[in-house]
Design an enzyme around this catalytic site. Sequence first.
Site, mmCIF file in Angstrom:
data_model
loop_
_atom_site.group_PDB
_atom_site.id
_atom_site.type_symbol
_atom_site.label_atom_id
_atom_site.label_comp_id
_atom_site.label_asym_id
_atom_site.label_seq_id
_atom_site.Cartn_x
_atom_site.Cartn_y
_atom_site.Cartn_z
ATOM 1 N N HIS A 199 0.818 -1.220 0.000
ATOM 2 C CA HIS A 199 0.000 0.000 0.000
ATOM 3 C C HIS A 199 0.851 1.269 0.000
ATOM 4 O O HIS A 199 0.376 2.343 -0.354
ATOM 5 C CB HIS A 199 -0.993 -0.003 1.173
ATOM 6 N N ASP A 259 0.200 -7.466 1.210
ATOM 7 C CA ASP A 259 0.658 -6.107 1.499
ATOM 8 C C ASP A 259 2.176 -6.034 1.536
ATOM 9 O O ASP A 259 2.763 -5.380 2.400
ATOM 10 C CB ASP A 259 0.056 -5.589 2.806
ATOM 11 N N GLY A 292 2.820 6.724 7.909
ATOM 12 C CA GLY A 292 4.219 7.037 7.612
ATOM 13 C C GLY A 292 5.156 6.010 8.210
ATOM 14 O O GLY A 292 6.278 5.821 7.741
ATOM 15 N N SER A 296 4.370 2.917 8.052
ATOM 16 C CA SER A 296 4.187 1.761 7.179
ATOM 17 C C SER A 296 5.470 1.454 6.412
ATOM 18 O O SER A 296 6.095 2.346 5.834
ATOM 19 C CB SER A 296 3.062 2.028 6.175
#
Length: 229
Positions: free
Chosen positions: A101, A134, A200, A202
Amino acid sequence: MRKCVRQPHANPALRGRATAKTLWLAVLLFSQCPSEGQSPPLRPPSSSPAGSATAEMPPEEIFSRFANRILVLTCDLSADDLKQASGVLVSADGFVVTNAHVVEGCRNVSATQISGTSRRSYDAVLKYYDKRSDTAVLKIEGKSFESFGLLTRIVRVGERVYAIGNPRGLEQSISEGIVSGLREEDGTLWIQHSAPISPGSSGGALISSRGDLLGINSWFVKEVRLPKV
């Protein structure tokens, strides 16, 4: 607030939980093309960079030793729209693991390595993308990067952990917590942890107190909707 590791579209009742994905999918770094299904974890070769220590380290040592292995990723969505997140160096020749993502919709991605007062930016090339898990893998040009090896032990509930990333643009932020649980959803294992993370974070690293890279931070819980009884 609880946190873990894996895809942000898992159980709707748990949507928003902060998580860190286990690194089993990092075996894809050693494939020439995306593979389907699950693969067993690989033991890193003896020449791979040392990413762990035998003794527990205080948070200041964790930060000083490993912060430069977590990169600032900048995604160019459009001429007027940029977003920032995190990525983790997992090989000396520039392979970087992040979340799918993070790179979704990006026209270009740059990766900035910060080491003390030094900053160096690289063009990042997407090598692997899997929305279901992901997971994304990027490649930057260079050699002899300090990097993490792959995890070869079981994550322990209750062990102390540290999250390093770039929450809300605050570069190289570190937070502390413990492994709160191990959760399996849709066939993927997530590490639930209590180290605070924010947008952020992530793609950033979840690191044990011994310096092991345990997972890649993926999402966090804003609220939990319990089933009616």
